[in-house]
Structure formats: C-alpha cells, structure tokens
Design a protein around this motif. Structure first.
Motif, mmCIF file in Angstrom:
data_model
loop_
_atom_site.group_PDB
_atom_site.id
_atom_site.type_symbol
_atom_site.label_atom_id
_atom_site.label_comp_id
_atom_site.label_asym_id
_atom_site.label_seq_id
_atom_site.Cartn_x
_atom_site.Cartn_y
_atom_site.Cartn_z
ATOM 1 N N GLU A 112 0.829 -1.210 0.000
ATOM 2 C CA GLU A 112 0.000 0.000 0.000
ATOM 3 C C GLU A 112 0.863 1.260 0.000
ATOM 4 O OE1 GLU A 112 -2.700 -0.167 3.224
ATOM 5 O OE2 GLU A 112 -3.969 -1.726 2.322
ATOM 6 N N ARG A 170 -9.930 13.140 -0.573
ATOM 7 C CA ARG A 170 -11.160 13.923 -0.696
ATOM 8 C C ARG A 170 -11.098 15.254 0.033
ATOM 9 N NH1 ARG A 170 -15.267 8.808 0.273
ATOM 10 N NH2 ARG A 170 -14.865 7.769 -1.744
ATOM 11 N N THR A 193 -0.310 9.671 5.671
ATOM 12 C CA THR A 193 -0.521 8.283 5.268
ATOM 13 C C THR A 193 0.802 7.671 4.844
ATOM 14 O OG1 THR A 193 -2.731 8.887 4.476
ATOM 15 C CG2 THR A 193 -1.825 6.790 3.722
ATOM 16 N N PRO A 214 -4.782 4.015 -3.177
ATOM 17 C CA PRO A 214 -5.347 2.868 -2.449
ATOM 18 C C PRO A 214 -6.575 3.231 -1.627
ATOM 19 C CG PRO A 214 -2.956 2.918 -2.244
ATOM 20 C CD PRO A 214 -3.350 4.191 -2.894
ATOM 21 N N GLU A 215 -6.593 4.430 -1.046
ATOM 22 C CA GLU A 215 -7.736 4.892 -0.255
ATOM 23 C C GLU A 215 -8.149 6.269 -0.776
ATOM 24 O OE1 GLU A 215 -6.959 4.814 3.876
ATOM 25 O OE2 GLU A 215 -6.243 2.754 3.889
ATOM 26 N N PRO A 216 -9.108 6.336 -1.682
ATOM 27 C CA PRO A 216 -9.511 7.632 -2.240
ATOM 28 C C PRO A 216 -10.014 8.612 -1.198
ATOM 29 C CG PRO A 216 -10.374 5.816 -3.564
ATOM 30 C CD PRO A 216 -9.829 5.211 -2.309
ATOM 31 N N ALA A 217 -10.525 8.123 -0.072
ATOM 32 C CA ALA A 217 -11.051 9.028 0.954
ATOM 33 C C ALA A 217 -9.972 9.930 1.531
ATOM 34 C CB ALA A 217 -11.707 8.224 2.075
ATOM 35 N N VAL A 218 -8.707 9.526 1.440
ATOM 36 C CA VAL A 218 -7.626 10.352 1.992
ATOM 37 C C VAL A 218 -7.481 11.649 1.210
ATOM 38 C CG1 VAL A 218 -5.142 10.416 2.462
ATOM 39 C CG2 VAL A 218 -6.434 8.321 2.888
ATOM 40 N N TRP A 270 0.861 4.186 -2.784
ATOM 41 C CA TRP A 270 0.698 5.602 -2.475
ATOM 42 C C TRP A 270 1.822 6.434 -3.097
ATOM 43 C CZ3 TRP A 270 -2.954 8.725 -1.371
ATOM 44 C CH2 TRP A 270 -4.070 8.305 -0.662
#
Length: 245
Positions: free
Chosen positions: A61, A106, A128, A100-104, A65
């Motif tokens: 991950e 946003r 992250t 990997p985590e689109p919410a980061v 990133w």
C-alpha cells in the motif's frame, strides 16, 4: 508422541495459513481487553515473528501511495500547463488518480474547491504511509501562494525529486532482496529441518520432547533462530532509514 507431533504440525499450518498480522492487530484494537496478558503472549509472539519475516500488505500500500503521489503531481502539472487555475487543476488531478484509499484525498479536493487551506489538507494526507511526497506539494503550494512563484515549475521539481527518490528506493530494494530472503529462510528453516529428518527415518520430535537435553536444544535453536530473524530485520530497517534520510 503422536499428539505432540499433531500439535506441532497444526501450529506450523496455523502460522503459515492464519490471518494476516494487520487483521490480527485490527481485532486486538477493536475487541475489549478481557483476556489476561499471560494467555495472549504466544499468539503475540507468533504475530511479531510473522511481521518480521513477511512485511505484509502495508508495504504494498505504501508503494501504491508513492506511485499515486507521482501520478497526482503529473496530472496537476498537465492541468496547469493547459491553463487552468491552481484550485481547479488540483480538483481535476485528484479525480484523475486512483490511490489505495480515495477518501484520503477527498479533503484535498474539497479544500481546493471551497477555497480552504490546501497546504494543510495536503500535509494531513501526507501522514498516510507512502504519501510523504504530498508534503513537498504542500510546500510548493505555500510558496506559490505567498511569493507568487510559478506553481508549474515547482510541481515539475517535485515530480523530478519523487521520481529520483522512487528509483533510489527500487535500487535499495533490489540490494536488500538477499537479506530479506535470508529472513524468510531462517523463519522456515526449523520446520524444514524437522521434515527432512522425518523423511530420513529419524525421530526429531521424540528427541526434542523426550528429555531435558532435547528440550534444551529446542529452546536454544528457537532462540537463535528468532534472534537471527530480528537481527537481520533490524539491519534491513536501519539501511532503509539511512537511505531515506
């Protein structure tokens, strides 16, 4: 003796096919601490040993990133070169990448769209693991806002720096492939030795659990094997920290 052999085989299969260390850690954090500490130390020791031998999904991950950060900067520079404003370019760049985590990301897009503190949002996202390159982008945004410099040129410099850092990281990973393979070999060597002895018609479990001498050899061998795994893993981690500074 057959019961001891079955238990040993079951433990070996559980370590190899059990849940990942990340899931075990998540279960530990979300469950109440009702179990006494002395009951949980074997599982904790096995989880630590597995983390030392197999880094797990966290490393993948972090690599994803780092790649996403480079793609974000490239998309941002392309949008800026096309003549868009910095805020609009950043919003479009965030939607163009697949981290990997689109919410980061946003909050970053929201800050750019609503006129918020974009450097602070980038710095928060940079916490992250693997997204540390966003701190450089945040610094470029602050410099461009305060001094009025060209954000396109600053982002281009960030892209070059991130690419060089990633190339250096890959070169270091190639050089450390040998020590990492040694860690995995050490972690599985005791089980392999027992299986080879059984295949040759010997009774290694009977010797190891049949008397004080065998039990002492078992403890000494396990301690030396764990010490070797920990030592090599610390050497690899120290080399990675030295190269990243």
């Amino acid at each position: 003796m057959e019961l001891v052999a079955a238990v040993a085989a079951g433990l070996a299969a559980w370590v190899a096919c059990g849940p990942s260390p990340e899931r075990v850690r998540l279960r530990e954090l979300t469950s109440p601490p009702a179990t006494p500490i002395w009951r949980g130390w074997p599982a904790g020791a096995i989880v630590r040993l597995r983390r030392l031998a197999w880094p797990g999904r966290a490393g993948k991950e972090a690599d994803a990133w780092r790649k996403a950060c480079i793609e974000l900067c490239q998309a941002l520079m392309a949008e800026l070169t096309a003549g868009r404003s910095a805020e609009d370019a950043l919003c479009r760049a965030v939607t163009a990448v697949a981290p990997p985590e689109p919410a980061v990301l946003r909050p970053v897009a929201a800050a750019a769209r609503d006129g918020g503190d974009v450097p602070a949002a980038l710095a928060e996202a940079a916490r992250t693991p693997g997204a540390e390159g966003l701190r450089r982008l945040a610094a470029c945004w602050r410099v461009s806002t305060a001094v009025g410099g060209s954000l396109t040129e600053l982002v281009e410099g960030v892209i070059v720096a991130l690419r060089e850092s990633e190339a250096h990281r890959r070169d270091l990973a190639a050089q450390l492939a040998g020590p990492r393979a040694t860690v995995r070999l050490l972690a599985g060597l005791p089980v392999l030795g027992i299986l080879m002895a059984v295949g040759l018609g010997m009774d290694p479990l009977g010797f190891l659990f049949g008397g004080p001498a065998g039990f002492a050899c078992l403890l000494a061998g396990a301690a030396l094997d764990v010490a070797g795994v920990v030592w090599i893993r610390r050497m690899v981690a120290a080399a990675e920290r030295t190269a990243s500074t």
